[in-house]
Design a protein around this motif. Structure first.
Motif, PDB file in Angstrom:
ATOM      1  N   GLN A 172      10.695  31.747  32.446  1.00 43.00           N
ATOM      2  CA  GLN A 172      10.560  33.079  31.859  1.00 43.00           C
ATOM      3  C   GLN A 172      11.898  33.807  31.790  1.00 43.00           C
ATOM      4  OE1 GLN A 172       7.496  34.624  34.558  1.00 43.00           O
ATOM      5  NE2 GLN A 172       5.976  34.410  32.922  1.00 43.00           N
ATOM      6  N   ARG A 173      12.659  33.774  32.880  1.00 47.99           N
ATOM      7  CA  ARG A 173      13.947  34.464  32.874  1.00 47.99           C
ATOM      8  C   ARG A 173      14.838  33.884  33.961  1.00 47.99           C
ATOM      9  NH1 ARG A 173      10.357  38.403  34.773  1.00 47.99           N
ATOM     10  NH2 ARG A 173      10.287  39.262  32.672  1.00 47.99           N
ATOM     11  N   GLU A 174      16.129  34.196  33.842  1.00 48.13           N
ATOM     12  CA  GLU A 174      17.108  33.774  34.845  1.00 48.13           C
ATOM     13  C   GLU A 174      17.977  34.956  35.222  1.00 48.13           C
ATOM     14  OE1 GLU A 174      20.856  30.659  35.193  1.00 48.13           O
ATOM     15  OE2 GLU A 174      19.025  30.043  34.141  1.00 48.13           O
ATOM     16  N   VAL A 175      18.252  35.090  36.516  1.00 49.32           N
ATOM     17  CA  VAL A 175      19.072  36.180  37.032  1.00 49.32           C
ATOM     18  C   VAL A 175      20.411  35.601  37.492  1.00 49.32           C
ATOM     19  CG1 VAL A 175      19.258  38.018  38.743  1.00 49.32           C
ATOM     20  CG2 VAL A 175      17.016  37.426  37.781  1.00 49.32           C
ATOM     21  N   PRO A 176      21.531  36.032  36.915  1.00 50.33           N
ATOM     22  CA  PRO A 176      22.836  35.513  37.346  1.00 50.33           C
ATOM     23  C   PRO A 176      23.108  35.846  38.806  1.00 50.33           C
ATOM     24  CG  PRO A 176      23.009  36.720  35.260  1.00 50.33           C
ATOM     25  CD  PRO A 176      21.646  37.000  35.810  1.00 50.33           C
ATOM     26  N   LEU A 177      23.714  34.916  39.519  1.00 51.73           N
ATOM     27  CA  LEU A 177      24.093  35.182  40.901  1.00 51.73           C
ATOM     28  C   LEU A 177      25.303  36.118  40.941  1.00 51.73           C
ATOM     29  CD1 LEU A 177      23.683  31.752  42.728  1.00 51.73           C
ATOM     30  CD2 LEU A 177      21.995  33.536  42.249  1.00 51.73           C
ATOM     31  N   LEU A 178      25.537  36.696  42.093  1.00 52.93           N
ATOM     32  CA  LEU A 178      26.676  37.589  42.265  1.00 52.93           C
ATOM     33  C   LEU A 178      27.980  36.854  41.983  1.00 52.93           C
ATOM     34  CD1 LEU A 178      25.416  39.215  45.565  1.00 52.93           C
ATOM     35  CD2 LEU A 178      25.705  40.415  43.404  1.00 52.93           C
ATOM     36  N   ALA A 179      28.962  37.587  41.507  1.00 54.45           N
ATOM     37  CA  ALA A 179      30.248  36.974  41.152  1.00 54.45           C
ATOM     38  C   ALA A 179      30.882  36.283  42.353  1.00 54.45           C
ATOM     39  CB  ALA A 179      31.189  38.037  40.587  1.00 54.45           C
ATOM     40  N   ASP A 180      30.764  36.880  43.541  1.00 54.19           N
ATOM     41  CA  ASP A 180      31.353  36.287  44.741  1.00 54.19           C
ATOM     42  C   ASP A 180      30.730  34.944  45.096  1.00 54.19           C
ATOM     43  OD1 ASP A 180      32.981  38.460  44.965  1.00 54.19           O
ATOM     44  OD2 ASP A 180      31.871  39.422  46.597  1.00 54.19           O
ATOM     45  N   TRP A 181      29.497  34.711  44.628  1.00 58.98           N
ATOM     46  CA  TRP A 181      28.789  33.480  44.951  1.00 58.98           C
ATOM     47  C   TRP A 181      29.107  32.358  43.961  1.00 58.98           C
ATOM     48  CZ3 TRP A 181      23.489  33.722  47.658  1.00 58.98           C
ATOM     49  CH2 TRP A 181      23.409  34.845  48.501  1.00 58.98           C
ATOM     50  N   GLN A 182      29.669  32.686  42.820  1.00 57.82           N
ATOM     51  CA  GLN A 182      29.865  31.699  41.769  1.00 57.82           C
ATOM     52  C   GLN A 182      31.174  30.940  41.978  1.00 57.82           C
ATOM     53  OE1 GLN A 182      29.068  33.118  37.809  1.00 57.82           O
ATOM     54  NE2 GLN A 182      27.530  34.566  38.519  1.00 57.82           N
ATOM     55  N   GLU A 183      31.214  29.720  41.449  1.00 56.73           N
ATOM     56  CA  GLU A 183      32.315  28.807  41.742  1.00 56.73           C
ATOM     57  C   GLU A 183      33.574  29.173  40.965  1.00 56.73           C
ATOM     58  OE1 GLU A 183      30.359  27.434  38.116  1.00 56.73           O
ATOM     59  OE2 GLU A 183      29.557  27.896  40.084  1.00 56.73           O
ATOM     60  N   THR A 184      34.613  29.532  41.717  1.00 57.10           N
ATOM     61  CA  THR A 184      35.967  29.654  41.183  1.00 57.10           C
ATOM     62  C   THR A 184      36.891  29.099  42.249  1.00 57.10           C
ATOM     63  OG1 THR A 184      36.217  31.909  42.050  1.00 57.10           O
ATOM     64  CG2 THR A 184      35.452  31.707  39.781  1.00 57.10           C
ATOM     65  N   GLU A 185      38.143  29.010  41.952  1.00 57.71           N
ATOM     66  CA  GLU A 185      39.099  28.437  42.898  1.00 57.71           C
ATOM     67  C   GLU A 185      39.097  29.215  44.214  1.00 57.71           C
ATOM     68  OE1 GLU A 185      41.746  25.740  44.348  1.00 57.71           O
ATOM     69  OE2 GLU A 185      40.785  25.693  42.369  1.00 57.71           O
ATOM     70  N   GLY A 186      38.762  28.546  45.309  1.00 57.44           N
ATOM     71  CA  GLY A 186      38.830  29.159  46.633  1.00 57.44           C
ATOM     72  C   GLY A 186      37.681  30.072  46.987  1.00 57.44           C
ATOM     73  N   GLN A 187      36.623  30.120  46.180  1.00 57.96           N
ATOM     74  CA  GLN A 187      35.517  30.982  46.532  1.00 57.96           C
ATOM     75  C   GLN A 187      34.206  30.442  45.955  1.00 57.96           C
ATOM     76  OE1 GLN A 187      35.877  34.955  44.683  1.00 57.96           O
ATOM     77  NE2 GLN A 187      34.167  34.353  43.389  1.00 57.96           N
ATOM     78  N   GLY A 188      33.121  31.060  46.411  1.00 55.83           N
ATOM     79  CA  GLY A 188      31.803  30.720  45.908  1.00 55.83           C
ATOM     80  C   GLY A 188      31.018  29.848  46.867  1.00 55.83           C
ATOM     81  N   LEU A 189      29.826  29.459  46.425  1.00 55.14           N
ATOM     82  CA  LEU A 189      28.967  28.583  47.206  1.00 55.14           C
ATOM     83  C   LEU A 189      29.560  27.184  47.260  1.00 55.14           C
ATOM     84  CD1 LEU A 189      25.656  29.697  45.484  1.00 55.14           C
ATOM     85  CD2 LEU A 189      26.215  30.164  47.883  1.00 55.14           C
ATOM     86  N   ALA A 190      29.505  26.570  48.443  1.00 56.98           N
ATOM     87  CA  ALA A 190      29.943  25.187  48.554  1.00 56.98           C
ATOM     88  C   ALA A 190      28.908  24.279  47.882  1.00 56.98           C
ATOM     89  CB  ALA A 190      30.118  24.805  50.022  1.00 56.98           C
ATOM     90  N   ALA A 191      29.329  23.082  47.493  1.00 54.15           N
ATOM     91  CA  ALA A 191      28.431  22.137  46.834  1.00 54.15           C
ATOM     92  C   ALA A 191      27.273  21.775  47.763  1.00 54.15           C
ATOM     93  CB  ALA A 191      29.198  20.877  46.430  1.00 54.15           C
ATOM     94  N   ASN A 192      26.062  21.865  47.238  1.00 52.23           N
ATOM     95  CA  ASN A 192      24.846  21.561  47.984  1.00 52.23           C
ATOM     96  C   ASN A 192      24.686  22.456  49.213  1.00 52.23           C
ATOM     97  OD1 ASN A 192      22.431  20.109  48.157  1.00 52.23           O
ATOM     98  ND2 ASN A 192      23.298  18.640  49.602  1.00 52.23           N
ATOM     99  N   LYS A 193      25.325  23.604  49.222  1.00 52.90           N
ATOM    100  CA  LYS A 193      25.190  24.581  50.309  1.00 52.90           C
ATOM    101  C   LYS A 193      24.842  25.939  49.737  1.00 52.90           C
ATOM    102  CE  LYS A 193      26.247  21.843  53.737  1.00 52.90           C
ATOM    103  NZ  LYS A 193      25.251  21.522  54.784  1.00 52.90           N
ATOM    104  N   GLY A 194      24.096  25.936  48.665  1.00 51.88           N
ATOM    105  CA  GLY A 194      23.736  27.176  48.002  1.00 51.88           C
ATOM    106  C   GLY A 194      22.535  27.844  48.626  1.00 51.88           C
ATOM    107  N   PRO A 195      21.896  28.765  47.907  1.00 43.20           N
ATOM    108  CA  PRO A 195      20.762  29.503  48.468  1.00 43.20           C
ATOM    109  C   PRO A 195      19.539  28.611  48.658  1.00 43.20           C
ATOM    110  CG  PRO A 195      21.094  30.055  46.154  1.00 43.20           C
ATOM    111  CD  PRO A 195      22.253  29.213  46.555  1.00 43.20           C
TER     112      PRO A 195
END
Length: 373
Positions: A172-195
């Motif tokens: 039905q819909r998708e909610v974008p995650l917070l910018a701090d959680w998204q993958e960029t260099e040196g930040q974000g959720l680790a692989a397979n360690k998300g919510p």
């Protein structure tokens, strides 16, 4: 005009008005009444140190009604009226499996759960999901399914918060995650360690949490801690920060595979239960249940909250397994509200999927209304 003709005309007008009014209802409003959440006094041990009593350990079948392999159960939700459990699988195809009869089993009226249909999750137009789904957290509200899934730090495989229709499994819909959680260099959720954790508060707000520290948080404050995010009821579908939670000593998320796998709301206030699991040789799995009072702060720099109480669930009789999901079950004969937990077998041929039921112990020194969460 005859009486019959008048009645027909009135019925048509009423139908048109109702249809017009229904189109005015905002799409982000909850269509179904929110399920009542048990208060801490109803759902927790009394006193807290009394702990939990194991009521049932149920080994779930490895095949669905269609004969296909099922497993990887990462979350559970219970529909009280239908006496139906829905289990979310983290299989890449994405599906839920239903089981009925939990209330009758707890009442002693039947000996096992009755397996139901498998609901495949699909895209908006009914097409199959990409083969990279990793559903981990589940909330049911009427015919609306909220699911949070993990990612792998690639744009095509990001962690997601999505809503599906329980009737047909369509997105039905998708909610974008917070910018701090998204993958960029040196930040974000680790692989397979998300919510992995998702719950709905009495207000209707959704609260989710990362399993492990974000990459930019891994070396801060001498502790491993995870972040929370909240989706307010009636919002424009934007997540907001909601504080953090200290899960253990620095490095434990990596060395012990320590992670927060589930949240479960309590009553009208900010209290939730948190399920933490770890794995280390030669000890194996651990499973601890903790009581938290969610922070009112939205600042990522606010001190992480700490648990108010903790219980070792394996000491209560749970099998050594990867416990990932929690839900409130049906009221028992003695009035207690049980806790339902589900484990993830990882689709390993020598592991089992378990569904266990725990009930809060009531000691002689129990003082009613003693909780202040």
């Amino acid at each position: 005009m005859s009486t019959l003709a008048v009645a027909v005309a009135v019925a048509v007008v009423v139908a048109v008005v109702m249809m017009f009014q229904s189109n005015l209802v905002p799409k982000n409003m909850m269509a179904a009444a929110l399920p009542a959440l048990p208060s801490p006094a109803q759902a927790l041990p009394c006193p807290l140190a009394a702990g939990w009593e194991l009521i049932h350990n149920i080994e779930l079948p490895g095949r669905g009604l269609d004969g296909d392999r099922v497993g990887g159960f990462s979350a559970v939700a219970y529909q009280r009226k239908e006496d139906r459990l829905w289990l979310l699988s983290d299989a890449t195809t994405g599906y839920l499996v239903s089981f009925t009869g939990l209330s009758r089993l707890l009442q002693g009226e039947q000996a096992s759960l009755q397996g139901g249909r498998r609901l495949l999750l699909r895209g908006r137009e009914g097409s199959s999901l990409p083969a990279d789904f990793d559903g981990e957290g589940l909330v049911l509200n009427g015919n609306q399914i909220w699911i949070v899934s993990e990612g792998r730090r690639r744009p095509e495989r990001r962690a997601r918060l999505q809503s599906y229709n329980l009737l047909n499994g369509r997105l039905q819909r998708e909610v974008p995650l917070l910018a701090d959680w998204q993958e960029t260099e040196g930040q974000g959720l680790a692989a397979n360690k998300g919510p992995e954790a998702l719950t709905q508060m009495a207000s209707g707000d959704l609260v989710m949490a990362a399993e492990a520290p974000l990459i930019q948080d891994s070396a801060q404050q001498g502790k491993d801690w995870v972040r929370f995010a909240r989706l307010r009821t009636g919002s424009d579908h934007r997540l907001e920060p909601h504080g953090g939670f200290e899960i253990g000593p620095a490095g434990a998320a990596v060395s012990l595979k320590l992670g927060l796998t589930e949240l479960l709301a309590l009553g009208e206030g900010p209290a939730v239960l948190a399920l933490l699991r770890s794995f280390a040789l030669p000890v194996g799995w651990s499973a601890h249940l903790q009581v938290l009072r969610l922070s009112g702060s939205e600042s990522p720099s606010a001190p992480p909250i700490q648990a108010l109480q903790s219980w070792d669930l394996l000491a209560s009789g749970l099998p050594s397994a990867n416990w990932e999901g929690m839900a409130w079950g049906p009221v028992m004969k003695d009035g207690r509200i049980p806790l339902v937990l589900v484990s993830d077998d990882g689709f390993h041929p020598f592991q089992s999927s378990w569904l266990s039921v725990l009930a809060p112990r009531r000691g002689p020194d129990c003082v009613p209304n003693r909780f202040a969460f």
